[in-house]
Motif scaffolding. Sequence first.
Motif, PDB file in Angstrom:
ATOM      1  N   GLU A  30       0.843  -1.187   0.000  1.00  0.00           N
ATOM      2  CA  GLU A  30       0.000   0.000   0.000  1.00  0.00           C
ATOM      3  C   GLU A  30       0.883   1.244   0.000  1.00  0.00           C
ATOM      4  OE1 GLU A  30      -3.859   1.672   2.420  1.00  0.00           O
ATOM      5  OE2 GLU A  30      -2.301   0.647   3.566  1.00  0.00           O
ATOM      6  N   TRP A  47      -2.799  -0.142  -5.275  1.00  0.00           N
ATOM      7  CA  TRP A  47      -2.176  -1.303  -4.650  1.00  0.00           C
ATOM      8  C   TRP A  47      -1.136  -1.851  -5.624  1.00  0.00           C
ATOM      9  CZ3 TRP A  47      -2.318  -2.838   0.245  1.00  0.00           C
ATOM     10  CH2 TRP A  47      -3.414  -2.494   1.045  1.00  0.00           C
ATOM     11  N   GLU A  60      -8.801  -5.662  10.663  1.00  0.00           N
ATOM     12  CA  GLU A  60      -8.534  -4.382  10.009  1.00  0.00           C
ATOM     13  C   GLU A  60      -9.057  -4.496   8.574  1.00  0.00           C
ATOM     14  OE1 GLU A  60      -4.656  -1.573   8.979  1.00  0.00           O
ATOM     15  OE2 GLU A  60      -4.443  -3.749   8.977  1.00  0.00           O
ATOM     16  N   LYS A  67      -9.381  -2.701   4.881  1.00  0.00           N
ATOM     17  CA  LYS A  67      -8.907  -1.658   3.981  1.00  0.00           C
ATOM     18  C   LYS A  67      -9.717  -1.734   2.702  1.00  0.00           C
ATOM     19  CE  LYS A  67      -4.243  -0.863   5.614  1.00  0.00           C
ATOM     20  NZ  LYS A  67      -4.396   0.595   5.640  1.00  0.00           N
ATOM     21  N   ARG A 102     -10.415  -0.079  -1.179  1.00  0.00           N
ATOM     22  CA  ARG A 102      -9.998   0.790  -2.282  1.00  0.00           C
ATOM     23  C   ARG A 102     -10.590   0.261  -3.580  1.00  0.00           C
ATOM     24  NH1 ARG A 102      -4.424   2.180  -1.243  1.00  0.00           N
ATOM     25  NH2 ARG A 102      -5.384   3.850  -0.038  1.00  0.00           N
ATOM     26  N   THR A 154      -5.888  -8.737   8.491  1.00  0.00           N
ATOM     27  CA  THR A 154      -6.274  -7.602   7.649  1.00  0.00           C
ATOM     28  C   THR A 154      -7.065  -8.128   6.464  1.00  0.00           C
ATOM     29  OG1 THR A 154      -4.327  -6.300   8.272  1.00  0.00           O
ATOM     30  CG2 THR A 154      -5.427  -5.711   6.218  1.00  0.00           C
ATOM     31  N   ILE A 204      -8.441  -6.902   2.810  1.00  0.00           N
ATOM     32  CA  ILE A 204      -8.306  -5.868   1.794  1.00  0.00           C
ATOM     33  C   ILE A 204      -9.403  -6.068   0.761  1.00  0.00           C
ATOM     34  CG2 ILE A 204      -6.801  -4.912   0.005  1.00  0.00           C
ATOM     35  CD1 ILE A 204      -4.427  -6.047   1.728  1.00  0.00           C
TER      36      ILE A 204
END
Length: 404
Positions: A290, A319, A360, A362, A364, A386, A388
Amino acid sequence: MDREDLTALLTTESMALLEQFAELDTARDALGAVTALRKAGADTRTSAAILTQLKFRRKARGKFGEFANRMLFTEDGLAQATRLTVAAHHGNRFRQAGTRRIADLGCGIGADAMTFAALGFEVVAVEMDEVTAAIATHNLAPFPNAEVRHGRAEETDLSEFDGVFLDPARRTAREGATERGASRRLANPADWSPSLDFAFGCAQFDRSVGVKLGPAIPHELLPDDGEAQWVSVGGELVECAVWLGPAAREGIRRSVLSIRDGASHEISSRTTAADAVDAPVGELGSWLHEPDPAIIRARFIGDLARQLGGRMIAPEIAWITTYEEVSSPFAQSFRIVEQFKLDKSLLKRELRSRGIGTLEIKVRGVDIDPAEFRKQLSLKGDASATLICTRVGDRRVAILAERA
């Protein structure tokens, strides 16, 4: 802070009380703090002003370290003040340009001016707000080579200076009002006070000029000459500074400075202010990276991808993926554990089977609210990971990953 609060603070007795109660934890025991100050002889207004300053000083230590323990602040001034590590970088730009005497126009509470003075420059700090100018005077009092003037930037005689630093305030919708923290998108150079035309115009007569701007400034408002530099500290994007005249490095039009753990790292584009060409899109590797937000705002994603030997995962998605583990001060890296279709029911089962209770998220390139999505997943367990949520090519995917 209004004038009456400032008057209550700027007395020998109030300064002594600020020192005496420096370790008072007003957040935990507000009533006890008020009682202690009243017993020490402070009236209601003075007690409130002292407690407010103690709160500001605690918050300011992240920006100013131990210097915060003798400074005075306003709420807006603290929020917009340059942290010392970045102010030192500003000072070094002027030093490398051979500057000796700096006008800090719109100095606020004096954070940059303090650093310039500490580095040995002759400094005149100009502030149009009377209360803020008085606070800057207090903060700059230890430096005999610094002077504060109450006045407007546009009315300052610059003939005596070979360097100028400006932090223009963004105008709010209310006519004539300014707010250094305004977040709305501004598209006209006159939307700042002083205007960007004035700020950039200070570079005439071979004068070094630095202009501190919000990092989201539209690229089309940046001047054709000089250097625009986006700065991040510990992964937090803090400013876009424009350097003009001798303070602009020859041939560099756009740059990124990342400050992490006391070390500075830079990537720059020479001769052109155009965006870096994106790297080719390719298949997902074993690692995702990232880019630092400064890399994204400066539009250096393609250059970073090539530095890492990586590729993009989709057009216009910030990314970068690689097969091998690589590290960079300009990116956070994640090891890919598994890739899933971006489907709530599927992810709920998979995360629960792995005992993941702390996640977590993320996002995008896909329309998902991370907080709401986390609730819908009904997480249970002691493990953490995490997730994504993004696009790979034209596919919407959820990538389970671990931070490097």
